[in-house]
Design an enzyme around this catalytic site. Structure first.
Site, mmCIF file in Angstrom:
data_model
loop_
_atom_site.group_PDB
_atom_site.id
_atom_site.type_symbol
_atom_site.label_atom_id
_atom_site.label_comp_id
_atom_site.label_asym_id
_atom_site.label_seq_id
_atom_site.Cartn_x
_atom_site.Cartn_y
_atom_site.Cartn_z
ATOM 1 N N ILE A 69 36.773 35.472 -15.955
ATOM 2 C CA ILE A 69 35.555 35.896 -15.260
ATOM 3 C C ILE A 69 35.487 35.277 -13.867
ATOM 4 C CG2 ILE A 69 33.031 35.643 -15.265
ATOM 5 C CD1 ILE A 69 33.178 36.012 -18.343
ATOM 6 N N HIS A 70 35.927 34.033 -13.750
ATOM 7 C CA HIS A 70 35.904 33.339 -12.463
ATOM 8 C C HIS A 70 37.052 33.760 -11.546
ATOM 9 C CE1 HIS A 70 32.983 30.770 -14.469
ATOM 10 N NE2 HIS A 70 32.767 30.111 -13.342
ATOM 11 N N GLY A 71 38.040 34.470 -12.092
ATOM 12 C CA GLY A 71 39.161 34.932 -11.283
ATOM 13 C C GLY A 71 39.945 33.781 -10.678
ATOM 14 N N GLU B 69 43.223 16.557 -34.943
ATOM 15 C CA GLU B 69 42.563 16.518 -36.257
ATOM 16 C C GLU B 69 42.959 17.707 -37.132
ATOM 17 O OE1 GLU B 69 41.749 13.753 -36.065
ATOM 18 O OE2 GLU B 69 40.849 13.376 -34.132
ATOM 19 N N TRP C 214 49.963 8.831 -28.994
ATOM 20 C CA TRP C 214 48.814 9.728 -28.818
ATOM 21 C C TRP C 214 47.510 9.096 -29.297
ATOM 22 C CZ3 TRP C 214 50.965 12.640 -25.564
ATOM 23 C CH2 TRP C 214 52.228 13.200 -25.767
ATOM 24 N N SER D 229 51.580 16.264 -37.894
ATOM 25 C CA SER D 229 50.923 16.882 -39.049
ATOM 26 C C SER D 229 51.412 16.307 -40.368
ATOM 27 C CB SER D 229 51.148 18.399 -39.027
ATOM 28 O OG SER D 229 50.589 18.977 -37.876
ATOM 29 N N ARG E 286 28.205 36.034 -8.186
ATOM 30 C CA ARG E 286 29.396 36.644 -7.584
ATOM 31 C C ARG E 286 29.262 38.170 -7.549
ATOM 32 N NH1 ARG E 286 34.108 35.314 -4.604
ATOM 33 N NH2 ARG E 286 35.865 36.570 -5.348
#
Length: 379
Positions: free
Chosen positions: A333-335, A359, A155, A131, A263
């Site tokens: 939600i998908h567990g 960024e 990076w 930064s 599901r």
């Protein structure tokens, strides 16, 4: 103010989404596992004109308006954040050359960048400098043979395969910017693997050891590095990341709607459980809000409104934070399935965290936005 897409922008959006659905989405999880993207998909993007998105037609580019460019980033972000990252860094370098380059630099590099013959990477961050970019240690010394670069960058997105690097180096008391080709003596690349997210973005470390380049490889004037070149290129990068984050939110929503409709738990589909509906509602609302912030920033760029810089900060901040929240909820939600490589939501969660760092980190965005508000009120 009402912001709506033109007919041409809607047609471009449909084309972007069709390309991503056909060419990228089916392969994105594999790219993530292999930590690389094949050259064929990069060349396919080039043939579509995506790598020359913001390069003028005079140089072989697509010369997209900024709204259309944003829609492209959203579509790629929906399919694969690693490929969206390619568009980001490639466009940042293209923009820097277009705005700050000499006539000879533009004529030589821009057509190659637009055609995908040259892949570009952005070389600012260092092992000890993120930064606090003004404190970079890489140095550039001018003598009768040109510039001698000495330093270490880290990076670098697509640094493993890039042909051209935009390198920022300390030049006396100021910072300047240089174009460095991959095959320059004294320049070497080391791959970085095992990163958390955007794993296929082929990140690398760069080493400049008595790396000599001609004096004409200086981009812009001496001392233009941070205040002019880096700041304007990073504005393009933040804009890309903001739109890419919108794409991640959309991916989370679409996958969660599909999964919760199929599901079943406690004898009914997940979609009928109110707490699932709450998480989906948050995604829907945040998707709409993030997209509107991005559209507002893009509209300001098209109008040449100086407020676009702060609007882009706000859009990037909000969209990246909400992408991380949406991805976390999508996994929930998908567990247990959400923790499996068989489902893409785990990739979205890892990629979304990267959006909060690159960024300009979330905290840097918060500081910048707050300080701008104080200045606006005269404090």
């Amino acid at each position: 103010m009402r912001i709506e897409l033109t007919q041409q922008q809607r047609e471009s959006q449909e084309g972007f989404r069709a390309f991503v659905q056909a060419e990228i989405q089916p392969n994105a999880d594999r790219y993530d596992r292999e930590e690389r993207v094949p050259p064929e998909i990069i060349q396919s993007m080039a043939r579509q004109g995506y790598l020359g998105a913001i390069i003028p037609r005079a140089y072989g580019g697509s010369e997209m308006d900024m709204i259309t460019f944003g829609l492209l980033n959203e579509a790629l972000g929906r399919g694969c954040s690693s490929l969206r990252s390619l568009l980001t860094v490639h466009s940042m370098v293209s923009y820097a050359i277009q705005r700050w380059g000499s006539s000879a630099q533009k004529t030589y590099w821009l057509p190659r960048l637009a055609a995908g013959e040259t892949i570009a990477a952005f070389g600012l961050s260092e092992p000890e400098i993120g930064s606090d970019a003004k404190s970079i240690k890489t140095s550039a010394t001018l003598d009768e043979q040109g510039y001698r670069l000495q330093g270490h960058k880290k990076w670098m997105t697509y640094g493993q395969i890039a042909d051209l690097f935009l390198i920022f180096a300390r030049n006396g008391a100021s910072i300047s910017t240089f174009l460095v080709e991959r095959d320059t003596p004294g320049f070497s690349v080391s791959p970085i693997t095992g990163i958390l997210g955007t794993r296929a973005s082929m990140v690398a470390e760069l080493f400049l050891e008595d790396c000599r380049i001609p004096a004409q490889n200086l981009l812009g004037g001496r001392g233009f590095g941070m205040a002019s070149i880096a700041s304007s290129a990073l504005d393009v990068g933040r804009y890309c990341v903001a739109w890419g984050s919108v794409g991640i939110i959309r991916a989370c929503l679409e996958d969660s709607l599909n999964y919760s409709s199929q599901r079943q738990q406690f004898g009914v589909p997940l979609r009928q459980h109110q707490l699932i509906q709450q998480m989906l509602t948050e995604m829907i609302t945040n998707l709409s809000a993030a997209r509107l912030l991005c559209l507002q920033a893009g509209y300001a760029k098209e109008q040449g409104d100086p407020s676009t810089v702060m609007q882009t900060f706000i859009a990037k901040y909000f969209a990246s934070v909400k992408a991380a929240q949406s991805a976390n909820d999508a996994v929930q939600i998908h567990g247990a399935n959400g923790c499996s490589s068989e489902y893409s939501v785990q990739r979205y969660m890892r990629d979304a965290k990267i959006m909060e760092i690159i960024e300009g980190s979330t905290q840097i965005q918060q500081i910048t936005i707050a300080n701008a508000s104080y200045q606006e009120l005269g404090f």
